[in-house]
Design an enzyme around this catalytic site. Structure first.
Site, mmCIF file in Angstrom:
data_model
loop_
_atom_site.group_PDB
_atom_site.id
_atom_site.type_symbol
_atom_site.label_atom_id
_atom_site.label_comp_id
_atom_site.label_asym_id
_atom_site.label_seq_id
_atom_site.Cartn_x
_atom_site.Cartn_y
_atom_site.Cartn_z
ATOM 1 N N ASN A 208 -49.089 88.222 -66.827
ATOM 2 C CA ASN A 208 -48.345 87.226 -67.587
ATOM 3 C C ASN A 208 -49.292 86.120 -68.023
ATOM 4 O OD1 ASN A 208 -48.384 85.137 -65.372
ATOM 5 N ND2 ASN A 208 -47.207 86.740 -64.332
ATOM 6 N N ASP A 277 -42.738 90.731 -61.294
ATOM 7 C CA ASP A 277 -41.574 91.315 -60.616
ATOM 8 C C ASP A 277 -41.703 92.825 -60.448
ATOM 9 O OD1 ASP A 277 -40.220 88.850 -60.393
ATOM 10 O OD2 ASP A 277 -39.506 89.017 -62.458
ATOM 11 N N LYS A 287 -59.540 106.071 -66.759
ATOM 12 C CA LYS A 287 -58.902 105.465 -67.925
ATOM 13 C C LYS A 287 -58.012 106.481 -68.638
ATOM 14 C CE LYS A 287 -59.923 103.403 -72.414
ATOM 15 N NZ LYS A 287 -60.986 103.033 -73.380
ATOM 16 N N PHE A 321 -40.741 77.811 -57.780
ATOM 17 C CA PHE A 321 -40.842 77.468 -59.192
ATOM 18 C C PHE A 321 -40.056 78.493 -59.998
ATOM 19 C CE2 PHE A 321 -43.940 74.482 -58.004
ATOM 20 C CZ PHE A 321 -44.336 73.731 -59.115
ATOM 21 N N LYS A 335 -31.364 80.851 -58.007
ATOM 22 C CA LYS A 335 -32.589 81.228 -57.295
ATOM 23 C C LYS A 335 -32.750 80.399 -56.028
ATOM 24 C CE LYS A 335 -37.549 81.913 -58.143
ATOM 25 N NZ LYS A 335 -38.629 81.879 -59.166
ATOM 26 N N LYS A 339 -32.563 82.454 -52.358
ATOM 27 C CA LYS A 339 -33.841 82.606 -51.663
ATOM 28 C C LYS A 339 -34.052 81.543 -50.584
ATOM 29 C CE LYS A 339 -35.590 85.210 -55.497
ATOM 30 N NZ LYS A 339 -36.705 85.622 -56.366
#
Length: 397
Positions: A208, A277, A287, A321, A335, A339
């Protein structure tokens, strides 16, 4: 942080003396008041006029020159200083200070000051590693002097090794840290930062846009406030703050193992990392070659690190976060509850200045009792202290 703070900058006769001009500029940019003292040797490398222009103050060199004001100048500068910074500091001046020798304007003023003293050495590697120099540094440290270690690399003389003046940012950070409250002294904080990389083959991976800047800023802020910091970092291109325990990881599973290793021995965990995730179910050892066919990658769930910590949590304060694009507060609240978090920091990454790879952020902070605090666009370093203020409140409840 340095606005209005009075800094006496001592410049000694090192080839790195020219870098003291940039230090002066950096301090003035943060709105500190700077007065410079130069040794006679330093004036052979850079002129007093340079520092006079940058600091907008007279530069002291000779103890016996006619004073600008009718007061004993080395005593007045010693009393004026909120902090005394010597950068660069030669082996000669370090040795004089350690032995209590005061034979010029700089060493006399240092001897007379009650302000904290920061020393940034710069010299040849053999001079720096000489046992006498190291002994002198130890003596000064034992007497409360603060040191910014020199960097390693190619030196002006052509040798390689430790002896280059520390990065200007690190020197200014050390000065700044002296004015930060130490309300996390004795605490151990774990911070995660950056992205994870989930490999597909030896040259491809899923990841990301996280730069790690927010997590690194939090680690630095916690360190400056006196905490012992463990920083678990995914692959990023920024340098970690000095004085923290750094563990580098790549995948979410590696981060999970690293975090759990330290979890029982920390007072708080700040999960600022952007953990993937999902991960590819299969990894190719070679490869994968391009073909005319579409490529299908089957993804499996990664371990939910935050949820596992919430399940195991005892005395620890757990802060998560959430980077959201829609239903921001609704998703953040869900969240936080699911959690078992004590606090969650949420931002809408579609807002300008609040997404990835920028130096600023715009966040809302929600605590488990439902309180929400909103913070406008601000530097991530400043925001880190705002977040830690709230974390400290949770730790003392």
């Amino acid at each position: 942080m340095l606005k209005g703070k009075k800094v006496v900058l001592g410049v000694t006769g090192s080839i790195a003396a020219y870098k003291a001009a940039e230090i002066t500029r950096a301090l003035v940019k943060e709105r500190a008041l700077v007065k410079v003292i130069m040794t006679a040797s330093a004036t052979r490398f850079i002129t007093p006029l340079t520092f006079q222009t940058l600091s907008n103050n007279p530069v002291a060199v000779d103890m016996f020159e006619e004073p600008v004001a009718w007061e004993i100048e080395h005593i007045s500068l010693a009393k004026w200083a909120d902090v005394f910074l010597i950068a660069p500091a030669t082996a000669n001046v370090i040795g004089k200070m350690a032995a209590g020798i005061a034979d010029d304007m700089l060493t006399t003023t240092v001897m007379a000051t009650r302000a904290p003293v920061v020393v940034a050495p710069a010299m040849n590697v053999n001079m720096y590693t000489n046992p006498i120099t190291q002994h002198n540094i130890d003596v000064l440290k034992q007497n409360g002097y603060h040191f910014v270690q020199p960097e390693s690399g190619e030196l002006a003389c052509g040798d390689r090794g430790q002896g280059r003046l520390a990065d200007i940012k690190d020197i200014v950070d050390c000065v700044r840290s002296l004015f930060i409250k130490k309300d996390l002294a004795g605490k151990r904080i774990l911070v995660t930062a950056g992205p994870t990389r989930e490999p597909i083959d030896p040259v491809r991976y899923i990841s990301n846009y996280s730069s790690g800047k927010m997590g690194y800023a939090l680690a630095k802020a916690a360190r400056d406030r006196g905490a012992e910091v463990v920083l678990v970092s995914g692959p990023v291109s920024i340098s970690p703050p000095s004085g923290v325990m750094l563990e580098r990881i790549n995948t979410a599973e590696e981060m999970m193992r690293s975090v759990l290793k330290h979890f029982d021995n920390v007072d708080a965990v700040i999960m600022a990392a952007a953990v993937a995730d999902y991960r590819p179910m299969e990894y190719s050892e070679v490869k994968i070659k391009k073909s005319d066919e579409d490529m299908v990658v089957h993804l499996g769930k990664n371990p939910d690190i935050l949820k596992e910590l919430g399940f195991r949590k005892g005395k620890q304060v757990l802060i998560g976060f959430a980077a959201e694009t829609n239903d921001v507060m609704l998703n953040a609240g869900k969240k936080l509850r699911e959690k078992n978090l004590d606090m969650i920091v949420v931002n809408d990454v579609t807002q300008p200045g609040a997404g990835f790879e920028v130096d600023t952020n715009i966040v809302n902070v929600m605590t488990r009792d439902g309180d929400v605090k909103s913070f406008p666009l601000m530097d991530k370093g400043e925001l880190s202290h705002m977040i830690l203020d709230l974390a400290v409140d949770l730790m003392v409840r």
